[in-house]
Design an enzyme around this catalytic site. Structure first.
Site, PDB file in Angstrom:
ATOM      1  N   LYS A  17       6.982   3.107  13.981  1.00  0.00           N
ATOM      2  CA  LYS A  17       5.701   3.144  14.572  1.00  0.00           C
ATOM      3  C   LYS A  17       6.208   3.032  16.020  1.00  0.00           C
ATOM      4  O   LYS A  17       5.522   3.541  16.836  1.00  0.00           O
ATOM      5  CB  LYS A  17       4.771   2.125  14.337  1.00  0.00           C
ATOM      6  CG  LYS A  17       3.984   2.534  12.872  1.00  0.00           C
ATOM      7  CD  LYS A  17       3.304   3.730  13.118  1.00  0.00           C
ATOM      8  CE  LYS A  17       2.413   3.715  11.830  1.00  0.00           C
ATOM      9  NZ  LYS A  17       1.401   5.124  11.960  1.00  0.00           N
ATOM     10  N   TYR A  64       8.504  -0.507   8.979  1.00  0.00           N
ATOM     11  CA  TYR A  64       7.163   0.140   9.333  1.00  0.00           C
ATOM     12  C   TYR A  64       7.106  -0.040  10.783  1.00  0.00           C
ATOM     13  O   TYR A  64       6.654   1.079  11.926  1.00  0.00           O
ATOM     14  CB  TYR A  64       6.003  -0.790   8.706  1.00  0.00           C
ATOM     15  CG  TYR A  64       4.776  -0.415   9.087  1.00  0.00           C
ATOM     16  CD1 TYR A  64       4.337   0.970   9.070  1.00  0.00           C
ATOM     17  CD2 TYR A  64       3.922  -1.106  10.133  1.00  0.00           C
ATOM     18  CE1 TYR A  64       2.852   1.332   9.489  1.00  0.00           C
ATOM     19  CE2 TYR A  64       2.612  -0.688  10.630  1.00  0.00           C
ATOM     20  CZ  TYR A  64       2.113   0.394  10.202  1.00  0.00           C
ATOM     21  OH  TYR A  64       0.956   0.650  10.538  1.00  0.00           O
ATOM     22  N   SER A 119       0.549   1.973  15.794  1.00  0.00           N
ATOM     23  CA  SER A 119       0.089   0.668  15.237  1.00  0.00           C
ATOM     24  C   SER A 119       0.414  -0.412  16.354  1.00  0.00           C
ATOM     25  O   SER A 119       1.205  -0.135  17.193  1.00  0.00           O
ATOM     26  CB  SER A 119       0.764   0.394  14.116  1.00  0.00           C
ATOM     27  OG  SER A 119       0.619  -0.842  13.563  1.00  0.00           O
ATOM     28  N   SER A 132      -8.304   9.244   3.307  1.00  0.00           N
ATOM     29  CA  SER A 132      -8.903   7.754   3.046  1.00  0.00           C
ATOM     30  C   SER A 132      -8.644   6.956   4.602  1.00  0.00           C
ATOM     31  O   SER A 132      -8.008   7.535   5.266  1.00  0.00           O
ATOM     32  CB  SER A 132      -7.934   7.077   2.217  1.00  0.00           C
ATOM     33  OG  SER A 132      -6.457   7.054   2.398  1.00  0.00           O
ATOM     34  N   THR A 157      -8.742  -1.183   5.828  1.00  0.00           N
ATOM     35  CA  THR A 157      -8.335  -0.040   5.159  1.00  0.00           C
ATOM     36  C   THR A 157      -7.577  -0.212   4.054  1.00  0.00           C
ATOM     37  O   THR A 157      -7.462  -1.510   3.709  1.00  0.00           O
ATOM     38  CB  THR A 157      -7.748   1.179   5.950  1.00  0.00           C
ATOM     39  OG1 THR A 157      -6.337   0.552   6.356  1.00  0.00           O
ATOM     40  CG2 THR A 157      -8.466   1.369   7.213  1.00  0.00           C
TER      41      THR A 157
END
Length: 264
Positions: A157, A153, A140, A14, A188
């Site tokens: 990253k 997160y 990211s 995906s 996304t």
């Protein structure tokens, strides 16, 4: 330059991973598709140029980090060495630090950071032996700047960025390139699948993602950066692309903006 190159892509079912799979296969590459669900990967392979005669399915669960190196090595014994590893698979977060279970942080680090380390460990010996290869890790913009609701997160990253900086320095003498990609808001399902404080998918999108860059454009820029041998690239439009520059040159302004914003 990608014709018949073997490229292993995690998170290939995906989002950015799927689009990388499609675009690189169209350029003649042979793709090793990895994600958790074999049936989904096999369906994708059937739609690629050459189908199963040119491409491989290699299911891996990035959360099972202790199993990744032996599992990847087993696949590589059958497939052979890869020319490019794209560490793309990952998961995001939307929760305040004070509310978030500690296990959520462990999962984010396993999937986003330690899985990148493990798979790089699995593919690099063959690259070093051939003095050729490319490691691409999708970090990211959150790996360059921090904002609310993303402590786990962003931390994972940031770790990817630091790991890749060190790896790049170590591998230069072996003629192996390392590209760090820092996407901003890309269209996304990353926000829909982002973990809440209890570790469940939040099941809702962010306005910044809805209005973000189309995934096709993002992947075109990633492949361009790969082809040009870049070390790092930030991809995004609007504030999601400019945020690292704002923080670098106007750190106090960025601190004030981050405190006011709920979503990047």
């Amino acid at each position: 330059m990608y014709k018949d190159k073997v490229i292993l892509i995690t998170g290939a079912s995906s989002g950015i991973g799927l689009e990388l799979t499609k675009q690189l296969a169209d350029l003649g590459a042979r793709i090793v598709l990895s994600a958790r669900r074999r049936d989904v990967l096999e369906d994708i392979v059937s739609q690629l140029p050459g189908g199963a005669s040119r491409h491989w399915v290699a299911p891996l669960d990035l959360a099972a980090v202790d199993e990744l190196i032996p599992a990847a090595e087993a696949y590589l014994k059958e497939i052979g060495p890869v020319d490019v590893l794209i560490n793309n698979g990952g998961i995001s977060q939307r929760s305040l630090f004070l509310d978030t279970n500690f296990d959520v942080y462990r999962r984010l680090m396993d999937v986003n950071y330690l899985a990148t380390v493990a798979l790089s460990k699995a593919v690099l010996p063959a690259m070093v032996a051939r003095r050729s290869g490319l490691i691409v890790s999708i970090s990211s913009v959150a790996g360059k700047i921090g904002s609310k609701l993303r402590t786990g997160y962003s931390g994972s990253k940031y770790a990817v960025v630091g790991f890749m900086d060190c790896l790049r320095a170590e591998l230069a003498e072996h003629n192996i390139a390392c590209l760090t990609v820092c996407p901003g808001s890309i269209q996304t399902n990353i926000a829909i699948n982002a973990l809440n404080a209890e570790g469940e998918a939040q099941q809702k999108n962010d306005d910044s993602i809805i209005n973000g860059m189309p995934v096709e454009q993002c992947v075109e820029q990633i492949i361009k950066a790969m082809s040009k041998g870049k070390d790092e690239v930030v991809i995004g439009r609007g504030i999601s692309g400019m945020a690292p520059t704002i923080k670098r040159f106007f750190p106090r302004l960025y601190t004030k903006l981050a405190a006011k914003m709920e979503y990047r």
